[in-house]
Write a protein that holds these residues in place. Structure first.
Motif, short mmCIF file in Angstrom:
data_model
loop_
_atom_site.label_atom_id
_atom_site.label_comp_id
_atom_site.label_asym_id
_atom_site.label_seq_id
_atom_site.Cartn_x
_atom_site.Cartn_y
_atom_site.Cartn_z
N PRO A 81 -10.36 1.41 6.45
CA PRO A 81 -9.31 0.43 6.19
C PRO A 81 -9.03 0.28 4.69
CG PRO A 81 -11.37 -0.69 6.66
CD PRO A 81 -11.62 0.77 6.90
N PHE A 82 -7.83 -0.21 4.40
CA PHE A 82 -7.53 -0.58 3.02
C PHE A 82 -8.47 -1.71 2.63
CE2 PHE A 82 -5.47 -3.10 -0.22
CZ PHE A 82 -4.90 -2.16 -1.06
N LYS A 83 -9.31 -1.46 1.64
CA LYS A 83 -10.35 -2.44 1.29
C LYS A 83 -10.70 -2.30 -0.18
CE LYS A 83 -14.50 -1.47 2.60
NZ LYS A 83 -15.75 -1.24 3.39
N ARG A 84 -10.69 -3.43 -0.89
CA ARG A 84 -11.07 -3.42 -2.29
C ARG A 84 -12.47 -3.97 -2.45
NH1 ARG A 84 -7.81 -5.90 -7.56
NH2 ARG A 84 -9.36 -5.24 -9.12
N GLU A 85 -13.28 -3.26 -3.22
CA GLU A 85 -14.61 -3.72 -3.58
C GLU A 85 -14.74 -3.58 -5.10
OE1 GLU A 85 -17.34 -1.33 -1.39
OE2 GLU A 85 -16.97 -2.38 0.52
N GLY A 86 -14.52 -4.68 -5.82
CA GLY A 86 -14.55 -4.63 -7.27
C GLY A 86 -13.43 -3.76 -7.80
N ASP A 87 -13.79 -2.73 -8.57
CA ASP A 87 -12.78 -1.84 -9.13
C ASP A 87 -12.54 -0.61 -8.26
OD1 ASP A 87 -10.88 -1.17 -11.17
OD2 ASP A 87 -12.26 0.41 -11.83
N ILE A 88 -13.03 -0.64 -7.04
CA ILE A 88 -12.83 0.47 -6.11
C ILE A 88 -11.95 -0.01 -4.96
CG2 ILE A 88 -13.94 2.08 -4.52
CD1 ILE A 88 -14.49 2.71 -7.43
N CYS A 89 -10.99 0.81 -4.56
CA CYS A 89 -10.18 0.48 -3.39
C CYS A 89 -10.12 1.69 -2.48
CB CYS A 89 -8.77 0.05 -3.80
SG CYS A 89 -7.80 -0.60 -2.42
N TYR A 90 -10.37 1.47 -1.20
CA TYR A 90 -10.44 2.52 -0.20
C TYR A 90 -9.15 2.57 0.63
CZ TYR A 90 -15.49 2.48 -1.09
OH TYR A 90 -16.73 2.54 -1.68
N GLY A 91 -8.92 3.72 1.25
CA GLY A 91 -7.82 3.84 2.19
C GLY A 91 -7.40 5.28 2.37
N PRO A 92 -6.88 5.63 3.55
CA PRO A 92 -6.46 7.02 3.79
C PRO A 92 -5.25 7.40 2.94
CG PRO A 92 -5.86 5.60 5.65
CD PRO A 92 -6.73 4.79 4.74
N GLY A 93 -5.39 8.45 2.16
CA GLY A 93 -4.30 8.93 1.32
C GLY A 93 -4.13 8.17 0.02
N ILE A 94 -5.01 7.23 -0.28
CA ILE A 94 -4.83 6.41 -1.47
C ILE A 94 -5.03 7.22 -2.75
CG2 ILE A 94 -7.24 5.59 -1.63
CD1 ILE A 94 -6.03 2.80 -2.32
N MET A 95 -5.90 8.22 -2.68
CA MET A 95 -6.09 9.09 -3.84
C MET A 95 -5.17 10.30 -3.78
SD MET A 95 -9.60 10.95 -5.11
CE MET A 95 -9.62 11.97 -6.59
N ASP A 96 -5.02 10.87 -2.61
CA ASP A 96 -4.22 12.08 -2.43
C ASP A 96 -3.07 11.83 -1.45
OD1 ASP A 96 -3.33 14.69 -2.45
OD2 ASP A 96 -4.95 15.46 -1.20
N MET A 97 -1.84 11.46 -1.98
CA MET A 97 -1.63 11.14 -3.37
C MET A 97 -0.73 9.92 -3.53
SD MET A 97 1.10 14.18 -4.51
CE MET A 97 1.54 13.47 -6.07
N LYS A 98 -0.88 8.97 -2.58
CA LYS A 98 0.01 7.81 -2.60
C LYS A 98 -0.23 6.92 -3.81
CE LYS A 98 0.71 7.74 2.41
NZ LYS A 98 0.59 6.97 3.68
#
Length: 376
Positions: free
Chosen positions: A96-113
Protein backbone atom coordinates in the motif's frame (compact mmCIF):
# COMPACT_ATOMS: atom_id res chain seq x y z
CA UNK A 1 14.02 34.21 -10.89
CA UNK A 2 16.03 31.47 -9.18
CA UNK A 3 14.33 28.09 -9.79
CA UNK A 4 16.20 26.64 -6.82
CA UNK A 5 14.17 28.94 -4.57
CA UNK A 6 10.80 27.81 -5.87
CA UNK A 7 8.55 26.55 -3.04
CA UNK A 8 8.68 22.82 -3.69
CA UNK A 9 7.17 21.09 -0.67
CA UNK A 10 7.69 17.37 -0.04
CA UNK A 11 4.38 16.91 1.80
CA UNK A 12 2.40 18.67 -0.93
CA UNK A 13 4.16 16.73 -3.66
CA UNK A 14 3.52 13.45 -1.89
CA UNK A 15 -0.17 14.32 -1.52
CA UNK A 16 -0.38 15.03 -5.24
CA UNK A 17 1.50 11.87 -6.10
CA UNK A 18 -0.64 9.58 -3.94
CA UNK A 19 -3.61 9.30 -6.37
CA UNK A 20 -1.17 8.33 -9.12
CA UNK A 21 0.25 5.51 -7.01
CA UNK A 22 -3.16 4.29 -5.90
CA UNK A 23 -4.25 4.10 -9.54
CA UNK A 24 -2.61 0.78 -10.40
CA UNK A 25 -1.52 0.64 -14.04
CA UNK A 26 0.12 -2.63 -15.13
CA UNK A 27 1.25 -2.62 -18.75
CA UNK A 28 -1.03 -5.39 -19.98
CA UNK A 29 -4.18 -3.85 -18.50
CA UNK A 30 -4.94 -1.15 -21.08
CA UNK A 31 -7.99 0.13 -19.22
CA UNK A 32 -5.97 0.54 -16.01
CA UNK A 33 -3.20 2.43 -17.82
CA UNK A 34 -5.80 4.68 -19.44
CA UNK A 35 -7.24 5.47 -16.01
CA UNK A 36 -3.77 6.55 -14.95
CA UNK A 37 -3.47 8.74 -18.05
CA UNK A 38 -6.82 10.31 -17.09
CA UNK A 39 -5.41 11.38 -13.73
CA UNK A 40 -2.27 12.82 -15.28
CA UNK A 41 -4.32 14.57 -17.97
CA UNK A 42 -6.46 16.24 -15.31
CA UNK A 43 -3.40 17.54 -13.48
CA UNK A 44 -1.75 18.75 -16.69
CA UNK A 45 -4.90 20.24 -18.24
CA UNK A 46 -4.71 23.11 -15.77
CA UNK A 47 -1.41 24.16 -17.38
CA UNK A 48 -1.13 22.77 -20.90
CA UNK A 49 -2.81 21.82 -24.15
CA UNK A 50 -3.63 18.13 -23.78
CA UNK A 51 -3.70 15.50 -26.51
CA UNK A 52 -4.78 11.92 -25.92
CA UNK A 53 -3.33 9.46 -28.43
CA UNK A 54 -5.26 6.17 -28.71
CA UNK A 55 -3.45 2.95 -27.89
CA UNK A 56 -2.76 0.14 -30.30
CA UNK A 57 -1.60 -3.48 -30.22
CA UNK A 58 -3.75 -3.99 -27.11
CA UNK A 59 -1.94 -1.38 -25.01
CA UNK A 60 -3.26 1.78 -23.41
CA UNK A 61 -3.00 5.21 -24.97
CA UNK A 62 -0.48 8.04 -24.64
CA UNK A 63 -0.75 11.51 -23.18
CA UNK A 64 0.99 14.50 -24.78
CA UNK A 65 0.99 17.93 -23.15
CA UNK A 66 2.34 21.11 -24.75
CA UNK A 67 2.80 24.15 -22.54
CA UNK A 68 2.09 27.70 -23.71
CA UNK A 69 5.19 29.34 -25.16
CA UNK A 70 5.90 32.08 -27.72
CA UNK A 71 8.17 29.64 -29.61
CA UNK A 72 5.59 26.84 -29.63
CA UNK A 73 6.26 24.58 -32.61
CA UNK A 74 9.99 25.18 -32.62
CA UNK A 75 12.45 22.54 -31.31
CA UNK A 76 12.42 22.52 -27.53
CA UNK A 77 12.59 20.15 -24.57
CA UNK A 78 10.80 16.80 -24.39
CA UNK A 79 10.09 15.31 -20.96
CA UNK A 80 9.62 11.60 -21.62
CA UNK A 81 8.14 9.12 -19.15
CA UNK A 82 6.02 5.97 -18.92
CA UNK A 83 2.97 5.39 -16.74
CA UNK A 84 2.82 1.61 -16.93
CA UNK A 85 4.23 -0.53 -14.12
CA UNK A 86 5.16 -4.17 -13.59
CA UNK A 87 2.75 -4.53 -10.66
CA UNK A 88 -0.59 -6.27 -11.34
CA UNK A 89 -3.86 -4.82 -10.14
CA UNK A 90 -4.25 -5.87 -6.51
CA UNK A 91 -0.63 -5.17 -5.54
CA UNK A 92 -1.82 -2.30 -3.33
CA UNK A 93 -3.14 -4.91 -0.88
CA UNK A 94 0.45 -6.09 -0.36
CA UNK A 95 2.28 -2.85 -1.06
CA UNK A 96 0.00 0.00 0.00
CA UNK A 97 0.90 3.65 -0.32
CA UNK A 98 2.54 4.17 3.06
CA UNK A 99 4.95 6.74 4.47
CA UNK A 100 7.42 5.84 7.18
CA UNK A 101 9.57 8.87 8.00
CA UNK A 102 11.46 9.84 4.87
CA UNK A 103 10.51 6.63 3.06
CA UNK A 104 7.29 6.18 1.08
CA UNK A 105 6.17 2.86 -0.39
CA UNK A 106 3.88 2.02 -3.27
CA UNK A 107 3.70 0.16 -6.61
CA UNK A 108 5.39 2.18 -9.33
CA UNK A 109 6.37 5.01 -6.99
CA UNK A 110 10.03 4.72 -7.94
CA UNK A 111 9.64 3.37 -11.47
CA UNK A 112 8.59 5.88 -12.51
CA UNK A 113 5.56 7.78 -11.26
CA UNK A 114 7.56 9.65 -8.63
CA UNK A 115 9.91 11.10 -11.24
CA UNK A 116 7.05 11.87 -13.60
CA UNK A 117 5.24 13.78 -10.88
CA UNK A 118 8.38 15.72 -9.95
CA UNK A 119 8.72 16.77 -13.60
CA UNK A 120 5.09 17.91 -13.79
CA UNK A 121 5.49 19.83 -10.55
CA UNK A 122 8.65 21.47 -11.88
CA UNK A 123 6.68 22.94 -14.78
CA UNK A 124 3.82 23.87 -12.45
CA UNK A 125 6.12 25.79 -10.13
CA UNK A 126 7.73 27.67 -13.01
CA UNK A 127 4.34 28.68 -14.40
CA UNK A 128 3.11 29.81 -11.00
CA UNK A 129 6.20 31.98 -10.66
CA UNK A 130 5.58 33.53 -14.07
CA UNK A 131 8.87 32.17 -15.39
CA UNK A 132 9.24 31.57 -19.11
CA UNK A 133 11.57 28.77 -20.17
CA UNK A 134 13.95 29.65 -23.03
CA UNK A 135 12.55 26.73 -25.04
CA UNK A 136 9.05 25.26 -25.37
CA UNK A 137 8.36 22.20 -23.24
CA UNK A 138 6.44 19.04 -24.16
CA UNK A 139 5.56 16.12 -21.89
CA UNK A 140 4.93 12.67 -23.39
CA UNK A 141 3.68 9.85 -21.15
CA UNK A 142 3.57 6.35 -22.70
CA UNK A 143 1.91 3.02 -21.74
CA UNK A 144 4.28 0.17 -22.60
CA UNK A 145 7.89 0.82 -21.56
CA UNK A 146 8.00 -2.14 -19.16
CA UNK A 147 7.58 -4.59 -22.05
CA UNK A 148 10.07 -2.91 -24.37
CA UNK A 149 7.87 -0.19 -25.90
CA UNK A 150 6.49 -2.25 -28.79
CA UNK A 151 3.57 0.08 -29.58
CA UNK A 152 5.02 3.55 -29.07
CA UNK A 153 8.64 3.52 -30.22
CA UNK A 154 7.83 5.27 -33.50
CA UNK A 155 5.81 7.93 -31.68
CA UNK A 156 8.62 8.55 -29.19
CA UNK A 157 11.23 8.84 -31.94
CA UNK A 158 9.04 11.19 -33.98
CA UNK A 159 8.41 13.45 -30.98
CA UNK A 160 12.07 13.42 -29.97
CA UNK A 161 13.10 14.40 -33.51
CA UNK A 162 11.06 17.60 -33.13
CA UNK A 163 13.03 18.64 -30.06
CA UNK A 164 16.56 19.73 -29.13
CA UNK A 165 16.76 17.91 -25.79
CA UNK A 166 15.16 14.95 -24.02
CA UNK A 167 14.82 14.67 -20.23
CA UNK A 168 13.85 11.26 -18.80
CA UNK A 169 12.78 11.20 -15.12
CA UNK A 170 13.46 7.48 -14.68
CA UNK A 171 14.81 6.57 -11.21
CA UNK A 172 18.23 7.93 -10.38
CA UNK A 173 21.20 5.71 -9.64
CA UNK A 174 21.67 4.51 -6.07
CA UNK A 175 24.00 7.45 -5.41
CA UNK A 176 21.52 9.90 -6.93
CA UNK A 177 23.46 10.05 -10.19
CA UNK A 178 22.08 10.54 -13.69
CA UNK A 179 22.16 8.18 -16.66
CA UNK A 180 24.22 9.30 -19.66
CA UNK A 181 24.01 6.05 -21.66
CA UNK A 182 22.24 2.69 -21.57
CA UNK A 183 23.04 -0.88 -22.54
CA UNK A 184 21.47 -2.58 -25.53
CA UNK A 185 18.67 -5.04 -24.75
CA UNK A 186 16.99 -7.80 -26.77
CA UNK A 187 13.98 -9.91 -25.83
CA UNK A 188 13.23 -13.40 -27.09
CA UNK A 189 10.15 -15.62 -27.20
CA UNK A 190 10.86 -19.31 -26.54
CA UNK A 191 8.66 -22.26 -27.52
CA UNK A 192 9.24 -25.97 -26.89
CA UNK A 193 6.78 -28.35 -28.58
CA UNK A 194 6.83 -32.04 -27.72
CA UNK A 195 4.54 -35.08 -27.84
CA UNK A 196 1.80 -35.73 -25.26
CA UNK A 197 1.12 -39.04 -23.58
CA UNK A 198 -0.42 -40.37 -20.37
CA UNK A 199 2.24 -39.76 -17.72
CA UNK A 200 1.31 -42.93 -15.83
CA UNK A 201 0.32 -45.50 -18.43
CA UNK A 202 2.29 -44.30 -21.47
CA UNK A 203 5.16 -42.20 -20.11
CA UNK A 204 7.77 -43.52 -22.56
CA UNK A 205 5.62 -42.53 -25.54
CA UNK A 206 5.68 -38.84 -24.62
CA UNK A 207 8.28 -36.18 -25.33
CA UNK A 208 8.26 -33.50 -22.64
CA UNK A 209 8.28 -29.87 -23.76
CA UNK A 210 8.91 -28.81 -20.15
CA UNK A 211 12.02 -30.98 -19.91
CA UNK A 212 13.36 -29.43 -23.10
CA UNK A 213 12.67 -25.90 -21.81
CA UNK A 214 14.43 -26.72 -18.55
CA UNK A 215 17.54 -27.88 -20.40
CA UNK A 216 17.51 -24.84 -22.68
CA UNK A 217 16.97 -22.48 -19.74
CA UNK A 218 20.19 -23.66 -18.12
CA UNK A 219 22.00 -23.44 -21.45
CA UNK A 220 20.77 -19.90 -22.08
CA UNK A 221 21.72 -18.58 -18.65
CA UNK A 222 25.03 -20.40 -18.88
CA UNK A 223 25.98 -18.19 -21.84
CA UNK A 224 26.20 -15.12 -19.58
CA UNK A 225 29.63 -13.50 -19.64
CA UNK A 226 31.29 -10.16 -19.06
CA UNK A 227 30.21 -8.79 -22.44
CA UNK A 228 26.63 -10.04 -22.64
CA UNK A 229 24.11 -11.35 -20.10
CA UNK A 230 21.24 -13.79 -20.61
CA UNK A 231 18.28 -14.52 -18.36
CA UNK A 232 14.96 -16.35 -18.62
CA UNK A 233 12.24 -14.51 -16.72
CA UNK A 234 9.00 -16.24 -17.78
CA UNK A 235 8.18 -19.94 -18.24
CA UNK A 236 4.72 -21.47 -18.69
CA UNK A 237 4.05 -25.08 -19.59
CA UNK A 238 1.76 -28.05 -19.20
CA UNK A 239 -1.93 -28.37 -18.32
CA UNK A 240 -2.28 -31.69 -16.48
CA UNK A 241 0.16 -33.33 -14.11
CA UNK A 242 -0.80 -36.75 -15.46
CA UNK A 243 -0.03 -35.74 -19.06
CA UNK A 244 3.44 -35.39 -20.56
CA UNK A 245 3.62 -31.72 -21.57
CA UNK A 246 3.39 -30.99 -25.27
CA UNK A 247 3.91 -27.22 -25.03
CA UNK A 248 6.10 -24.94 -22.93
CA UNK A 249 6.67 -21.25 -23.59
CA UNK A 250 9.11 -18.75 -22.13
CA UNK A 251 10.65 -15.31 -22.47
CA UNK A 252 14.33 -14.41 -22.26
CA UNK A 253 16.32 -11.19 -22.06
CA UNK A 254 19.83 -10.38 -23.21
CA UNK A 255 21.78 -7.22 -22.37
CA UNK A 256 25.15 -5.85 -23.49
CA UNK A 257 27.09 -2.60 -23.15
CA UNK A 258 28.04 -2.58 -26.83
CA UNK A 259 25.82 -3.14 -29.84
CA UNK A 260 28.24 -5.60 -31.42
CA UNK A 261 28.20 -7.74 -28.26
CA UNK A 262 24.41 -7.79 -28.29
CA UNK A 263 24.37 -8.70 -31.98
CA UNK A 264 26.70 -11.62 -31.21
CA UNK A 265 24.46 -12.63 -28.30
CA UNK A 266 21.39 -12.56 -30.53
CA UNK A 267 23.11 -14.83 -33.02
CA UNK A 268 24.06 -17.28 -30.26
CA UNK A 269 20.50 -17.30 -28.93
CA UNK A 270 18.92 -17.95 -32.30
CA UNK A 271 21.40 -20.78 -32.92
CA UNK A 272 19.89 -22.71 -29.99
CA UNK A 273 16.75 -23.46 -32.01
CA UNK A 274 16.32 -26.96 -33.38
CA UNK A 275 14.90 -30.41 -32.68
CA UNK A 276 16.11 -32.93 -30.14
CA UNK A 277 14.59 -36.34 -29.42
CA UNK A 278 11.24 -35.45 -30.97
CA UNK A 279 10.93 -32.04 -29.29
CA UNK A 280 11.15 -28.86 -31.35
CA UNK A 281 12.64 -25.74 -29.76
CA UNK A 282 11.89 -22.41 -31.46
CA UNK A 283 13.22 -18.93 -30.72
CA UNK A 284 11.89 -15.71 -32.16
CA UNK A 285 13.36 -12.30 -31.53
CA UNK A 286 11.18 -9.81 -29.69
CA UNK A 287 11.56 -6.07 -29.20
CA UNK A 288 15.06 -4.63 -29.00
CA UNK A 289 16.46 -1.48 -27.44
CA UNK A 290 19.56 -0.13 -29.23
CA UNK A 291 22.64 0.76 -27.26
CA UNK A 292 22.83 4.40 -26.23
CA UNK A 293 26.54 5.13 -26.25
CA UNK A 294 27.74 7.26 -23.32
CA UNK A 295 29.80 10.43 -23.59
CA UNK A 296 27.92 11.93 -26.55
CA UNK A 297 28.84 15.64 -26.69
CA UNK A 298 25.26 16.95 -26.49
CA UNK A 299 24.38 14.72 -23.59
CA UNK A 300 27.57 15.58 -21.73
CA UNK A 301 26.93 19.30 -22.19
CA UNK A 302 23.52 18.79 -20.57
CA UNK A 303 25.05 16.71 -17.83
CA UNK A 304 27.56 19.48 -17.04
CA UNK A 305 24.67 21.90 -16.58
CA UNK A 306 22.84 19.41 -14.35
CA UNK A 307 26.02 18.82 -12.36
CA UNK A 308 26.37 22.55 -11.68
CA UNK A 309 22.74 22.74 -10.57
CA UNK A 310 23.20 19.76 -8.26
CA UNK A 311 26.21 21.44 -6.71
CA UNK A 312 24.05 24.45 -5.91
CA UNK A 313 21.55 22.04 -4.34
CA UNK A 314 24.27 20.60 -2.15
CA UNK A 315 25.06 17.24 -3.70
CA UNK A 316 27.43 15.82 -6.30
CA UNK A 317 25.70 14.54 -9.42
CA UNK A 318 27.59 11.66 -10.99
CA UNK A 319 26.92 10.30 -14.47
CA UNK A 320 27.18 6.74 -15.70
CA UNK A 321 25.85 4.34 -18.28
CA UNK A 322 23.22 1.96 -16.94
CA UNK A 323 21.78 -1.46 -17.52
CA UNK A 324 18.04 -1.87 -17.68
CA UNK A 325 16.52 -0.21 -20.69
CA UNK A 326 14.43 2.93 -20.89
CA UNK A 327 12.92 4.95 -23.69
CA UNK A 328 16.07 7.05 -23.43
CA UNK A 329 17.75 4.21 -25.37
CA UNK A 330 15.83 5.30 -28.46
CA UNK A 331 16.40 9.04 -28.21
CA UNK A 332 20.03 8.66 -27.17
CA UNK A 333 20.68 6.24 -30.04
CA UNK A 334 19.19 8.85 -32.40
CA UNK A 335 21.94 11.23 -31.31
CA UNK A 336 19.53 13.63 -29.61
CA UNK A 337 21.01 15.03 -26.38
CA UNK A 338 19.33 12.94 -23.69
CA UNK A 339 19.69 12.99 -19.93
CA UNK A 340 18.10 10.04 -18.13
CA UNK A 341 17.84 8.97 -14.49
CA UNK A 342 16.60 12.41 -13.42
CA UNK A 343 13.85 10.92 -11.27
CA UNK A 344 13.61 10.14 -7.60
CA UNK A 345 15.99 8.32 -5.31
CA UNK A 346 14.78 5.05 -3.85
CA UNK A 347 15.10 1.29 -3.94
CA UNK A 348 13.21 -1.94 -4.50
CA UNK A 349 11.81 -1.09 -7.92
CA UNK A 350 9.85 -3.96 -9.49
CA UNK A 351 9.45 -5.61 -6.05
CA UNK A 352 7.04 -5.56 -3.12
CA UNK A 353 9.42 -3.23 -1.24
CA UNK A 354 9.45 -0.48 -3.88
CA UNK A 355 9.92 2.89 -2.20
CA UNK A 356 11.34 6.38 -2.58
CA UNK A 357 13.14 8.87 -0.38
CA UNK A 358 10.52 11.56 0.14
CA UNK A 359 13.07 14.39 0.27
CA UNK A 360 14.17 13.48 -3.25
CA UNK A 361 10.85 14.77 -4.62
CA UNK A 362 11.63 18.46 -4.06
CA UNK A 363 15.31 17.83 -4.86
CA UNK A 364 14.45 16.42 -8.28
CA UNK A 365 11.75 19.02 -8.83
CA UNK A 366 14.30 21.81 -8.35
CA UNK A 367 16.87 20.03 -10.52
CA UNK A 368 14.36 19.63 -13.36
CA UNK A 369 13.01 23.16 -13.03
CA UNK A 370 16.52 24.59 -13.19
CA UNK A 371 17.37 22.47 -16.23
CA UNK A 372 14.25 23.72 -18.02
CA UNK A 373 15.40 27.30 -17.36
CA UNK A 374 19.03 26.79 -18.39
CA UNK A 375 18.71 24.72 -21.56
CA UNK A 376 18.79 26.98 -24.61
Amino acid sequence: MDPLKLPFDADEMLAGLRPWIECESPTHDAAAVDRMMDLAAYDLAQMAEIERIPGRMGFGGCLRARFPHPKQGEPGILILGHMDTVHPVGTLAKLPFKREGDICYGPGIMDMKGGNYAAVDAVRQLLRAGAETPLPVTVLFTPDEEVGTPSTRELIEAEAARNKYVLVPEPSHQDGGATIGRYAIARFNLVAEGQPSHAGARLSEGRSAIAMMARKLLEIEGMTGDDCTFSVGVVNGGQWVNCVSSLCEGQALSMAKRQEDLDDGVARMLALAGEENGVEFRITRGVTRPVWEPDQPGTMAMFDIAKDIAGDLGFELKGASAGGGSDGNFTGAMGIPTLDGLGVRGNGLHTLTEHIQVDSLPERGKLLAALLMRLT
